[in-house]
Design an enzyme around this catalytic site. Structure first.
Site, short mmCIF file in Angstrom:
data_model
loop_
_atom_site.label_atom_id
_atom_site.label_comp_id
_atom_site.label_asym_id
_atom_site.label_seq_id
_atom_site.Cartn_x
_atom_site.Cartn_y
_atom_site.Cartn_z
N GLU A 192 41.87 -9.15 22.05
CA GLU A 192 41.49 -9.90 22.67
C GLU A 192 42.04 -9.92 24.38
O GLU A 192 42.45 -11.28 24.48
CB GLU A 192 42.23 -10.93 22.39
CG GLU A 192 40.97 -12.83 22.57
CD GLU A 192 40.93 -13.68 21.58
OE1 GLU A 192 41.26 -14.77 22.08
OE2 GLU A 192 41.67 -13.69 20.53
N HIS A 238 35.97 -26.01 8.08
CA HIS A 238 35.96 -25.09 9.51
C HIS A 238 35.09 -25.00 10.45
O HIS A 238 34.23 -25.34 10.87
CB HIS A 238 37.00 -23.89 8.98
CG HIS A 238 37.19 -23.02 10.21
ND1 HIS A 238 37.67 -23.21 11.57
CD2 HIS A 238 36.30 -21.56 10.16
CE1 HIS A 238 37.95 -22.08 12.16
NE2 HIS A 238 36.93 -20.95 11.51
N HIS A 286 38.33 -26.19 16.51
CA HIS A 286 39.73 -26.36 16.44
C HIS A 286 39.86 -27.48 16.60
O HIS A 286 41.27 -28.21 15.49
CB HIS A 286 40.25 -25.27 16.68
CG HIS A 286 40.41 -23.88 16.41
ND1 HIS A 286 40.80 -22.84 16.58
CD2 HIS A 286 39.48 -23.38 15.22
CE1 HIS A 286 40.70 -21.69 16.35
NE2 HIS A 286 39.99 -22.04 15.37
N GLU A 320 29.42 -19.83 11.30
CA GLU A 320 30.14 -17.80 11.88
C GLU A 320 29.23 -17.57 12.25
O GLU A 320 28.71 -16.55 12.86
CB GLU A 320 31.37 -17.89 11.29
CG GLU A 320 32.87 -18.53 11.06
CD GLU A 320 33.56 -18.71 12.06
OE1 GLU A 320 32.98 -17.75 13.27
OE2 GLU A 320 34.14 -19.60 12.25
N ARG A 362 59.90 -6.57 7.62
CA ARG A 362 58.83 -5.38 8.73
C ARG A 362 58.08 -5.09 8.84
O ARG A 362 57.26 -4.68 9.49
CB ARG A 362 60.41 -4.40 10.11
CG ARG A 362 61.22 -4.85 10.37
CD ARG A 362 62.20 -4.41 10.65
NE ARG A 362 63.92 -4.59 11.05
CZ ARG A 362 64.69 -4.79 10.40
NH1 ARG A 362 64.45 -3.91 9.35
NH2 ARG A 362 65.13 -5.17 11.17
N ASN A 384 35.34 -16.69 20.32
CA ASN A 384 35.92 -18.27 20.04
C ASN A 384 34.74 -19.55 20.29
O ASN A 384 35.02 -20.42 20.48
CB ASN A 384 37.18 -18.77 21.34
CG ASN A 384 38.15 -17.32 20.81
OD1 ASN A 384 38.24 -17.53 20.05
ND2 ASN A 384 38.54 -16.99 21.61
N LYS A 426 31.01 -8.74 14.61
CA LYS A 426 32.28 -8.85 14.79
C LYS A 426 33.06 -7.96 15.21
O LYS A 426 34.14 -7.53 15.32
CB LYS A 426 33.15 -9.91 13.79
CG LYS A 426 34.58 -10.04 13.72
CD LYS A 426 35.32 -10.73 13.39
CE LYS A 426 36.57 -11.41 14.13
NZ LYS A 426 37.28 -12.15 12.71
N HIS A 458 35.31 -22.78 18.51
CA HIS A 458 36.33 -22.93 18.57
C HIS A 458 37.29 -23.58 19.63
O HIS A 458 38.31 -24.47 18.59
CB HIS A 458 37.02 -21.89 17.79
CG HIS A 458 36.38 -20.74 16.67
ND1 HIS A 458 35.01 -20.49 17.12
CD2 HIS A 458 36.67 -20.23 15.56
CE1 HIS A 458 33.99 -19.37 15.81
NE2 HIS A 458 35.59 -19.58 14.65
N LYS A 460 43.68 -10.74 12.46
CA LYS A 460 44.92 -11.47 12.96
C LYS A 460 45.44 -12.87 11.74
O LYS A 460 44.34 -12.28 11.29
CB LYS A 460 43.75 -12.63 13.91
CG LYS A 460 43.36 -12.21 15.33
CD LYS A 460 42.76 -13.99 16.00
CE LYS A 460 42.58 -13.43 17.28
NZ LYS A 460 41.90 -14.66 17.52
N ARG A 479 36.00 -10.22 23.70
CA ARG A 479 36.31 -10.16 22.56
C ARG A 479 37.06 -11.77 22.30
O ARG A 479 36.57 -13.00 20.94
CB ARG A 479 37.74 -9.99 21.23
CG ARG A 479 37.88 -10.31 20.01
CD ARG A 479 39.63 -9.83 19.61
NE ARG A 479 39.75 -10.58 18.34
CZ ARG A 479 39.89 -9.76 16.98
NH1 ARG A 479 40.64 -8.22 17.56
NH2 ARG A 479 40.93 -10.01 16.58
#
Length: 513
Positions: free
Chosen positions: A396, A423, A411, A348, A284, A404, A386, A407, A306, A400
């Site tokens: 988000e 990437h 992606h 980035e 957990r 993206n 960031k 992306h 994330k 935020r």
């Protein structure tokens, strides 16, 4: 962790800025002049009057030694905490003092125009023995005398035209030191990973990949100071899946990890995402520490909490918010990166410049040779963009989503290419495509589109979708992307360098024109 020293001429605001910096980082604040006065039982003016400048400089040396564990009696070193320290305007004139400070921390020199210093010092020049009398003449002479000394410090912050709060934040960026609190409290440090990871960890385990292990695994084990077990995974996005995460869970169990254990994610974004997710779900949730080894992960993937893994249908479709307890970004680790990987990470950095730092974007136009010679500056500045965004919107729910940028298309392109595109390469293509769409719908000017394309090309990054990738598969992947919202997909579109807008788009074919 090292002390953060603020140094510079009288009147630059070392104490004011230092107090705010310490508050931001939740660190103790020490004014070395006040320490000297407390030890002597009299003011500095009185010390200088009765004992002379040499005696005062001796007291500075003693006060500096009191902050350095090396010079404390055995057993007292643990009482010395990392602190923000404001130094007197001449505290490091002695080579011994400068050596002490450099050995126990980072030094940031504050500078200001003469007119600013005179204005600030008018009211308390009598408290500064070296400036009594004709303040303008005395201060001018002092600055001329110390000009070579002050200019020898590489880390500088010019304080004119900014508030103390703004300068405290700028100091954080230059120090590469942040304290995040919006989603769990943790420190982010740009520093030397092999010297700063002597952490009090119970039963840690290192998760890395075969590329990083080859160069750095033994060094990080030595830095941790114990024989920590390690899990070496195959490198590559294609391994960021449930099977690999299940392997991590099983190996955690085999090594006896419990709820007090910690996972050290030592690698790029793939390792950070998977190790962080495995830590977030094992028993957990247990602690994890990020030591990113790629430019992309230092400035982006390691920050924000994330974690997750990919499904065949799309990237990061399974994940959680589980911030690390500490992130240490060591730019020296980037020196062993393949050229293509370093270029990929710069996508980035460009993205962060487009979002909110035009000066960073301008630096990207200098090309890869400049980047390689200034990696620490690149990491610090891109990271700061960031951090500000994720602190304002940790989950988000608002702006935020600007992160993206590039992306949504990126992606999908990355996935459809079978991860043959890195990437960052896919994100570069995504930024160029999305910038073109932004111009077609009237948000961005053609000049902005061209500026983005030229910056990416200057770094050797692609800007066009490869012709062999089917458009219908890219659109299908975009629709499966985690950022979809009913009939619309929310895009972060560039408006100008330093500004993006969030726009809901339904016609994905139009985006790819």
């Amino acid at each position: 962790m090292p002390h953060l020293f603020l140094y510079g001429p009288p009147g630059t605001g070392k104490s004011t800025i230092g107090k705010l910096l310490a508050e931001n980082l939740e660190l103790p604040f020490i004014d070395l002049d006040r320490v000297i006065e407390a030890n002597a039982g009299m003011s500095i003016a009185r010390i200088m009057e009765t004992q002379g400048e040499t005696a005062f400089r001796d007291m500075e040396t003693s006060a500096l030694k009191s902050l350095t564990p090396t010079f404390l009696p055995l057993g007292e070193g643990q009482e010395v905490r990392e602190s923000v320290v404001a130094l007197g305007g001449g505290a490091l004139l002695r080579e011994e003092n400068r050596a002490l400070a450099e050995a126990s921390g980072k030094i940031l020199l504050l500078t200001a125009e003469l007119s600013t210093l005179l204005e600030r010092l008018q009211t308390d020049s009598e408290k500064r023995p070296l400036l009594t009398g004709d303040l303008s003449a005395k201060l001018s002479a002092l600055l001329i005398k110390r000009s070579g000394h002050y200019s020898s410090f590489p880390l500088k912050l010019h304080v004119d035209g900014k508030t103390a709060g703004q300068n405290a934040h700028r100091a954080q960026v230059l120090f590469g030191r942040h304290r995040l609190s919006a989603m769990g409290e943790y420190d982010v440090i740009v520093g030397y990973a092999f010297g700063a990871t002597n952490l009090a960890l119970q039963n840690p385990i290192i998760v890395t990949d075969e590329n990083v292990a080859k160069y750095h695994l033994e060094k990080i084990k030595q830095a941790i100071g114990r024989e920590a077990p390690s899990i070496i995974l195959p490198a590559g996005e294609e391994h960021k899946n449930l099977q690999t995460v299940s392997h991590l869970w099983k190996t955690f169990l085999e090594n006896g990890l419990d709820r007090k254990s910690a996972v050290i994610a030592f690698g790029g974004g793939v390792i950070g995402d998977m190790a962080g997710f495995a830590a977030s779900t094992y028993m957990r949730g247990i602690d994890w520490i990020g030591i990113p080894t790629t430019l992309l992960s230092m400035v982006d993937a390691s920050l924000g909490g994330k974690t997750g893994f990919d499904l065949p249908e799309g990237k990061n479709l399974i994940g959680s918010f589980h911030p690390p307890k500490l992130v240490i970004a060591d730019p020296s680790l980037l020196l062993t990166l393949p050229e293509r990987e370093l270029r990929s990470g710069m996508a980035e950095v460009v993205k962060h410049g487009i979002i909110s730092d035009p000066d960073l974007f301008a630096l990207c136009n200098r090309g890869m040779d400049w980047v390689k010679a200034n990696l620490e500056e690149i990491v610090k500045r891109a990271m700061a963009v960031k951090i500000k965004i994720i602190e304002d919107d940790p989950y988000e729910r608002g702006f935020r989503a600007a992160l993206n940028l590039g992306h949504t298309v990126g992606h999908a392109v990355e996935l459809v290419s079978g991860f043959r595109l890195r990437h960052g390469e896919a994100v570069a293509i995504g930024m160029a495509v999305e910038a073109g769409y932004s111009a077609r719908v009237g948000l961005a000017s053609q000049n902005t589109v061209e500026a983005i394309e030229e910056s990416l090309k200057a770094l050797g990054l692609p800007i066009h979708i490869p012709e062999e990738l089917p458009q219908e598969e890219i659109i299908r992947a975009m629709r499966a992307d985690k950022k979809k919202n009913a009939k619309f997909i929310r895009f972060a579109l560039p408006v100008e360098i330093g500004k993006v807008e969030l726009v809901d788009v339904s016609d994905l074919e139009d985006v790819l024109k």
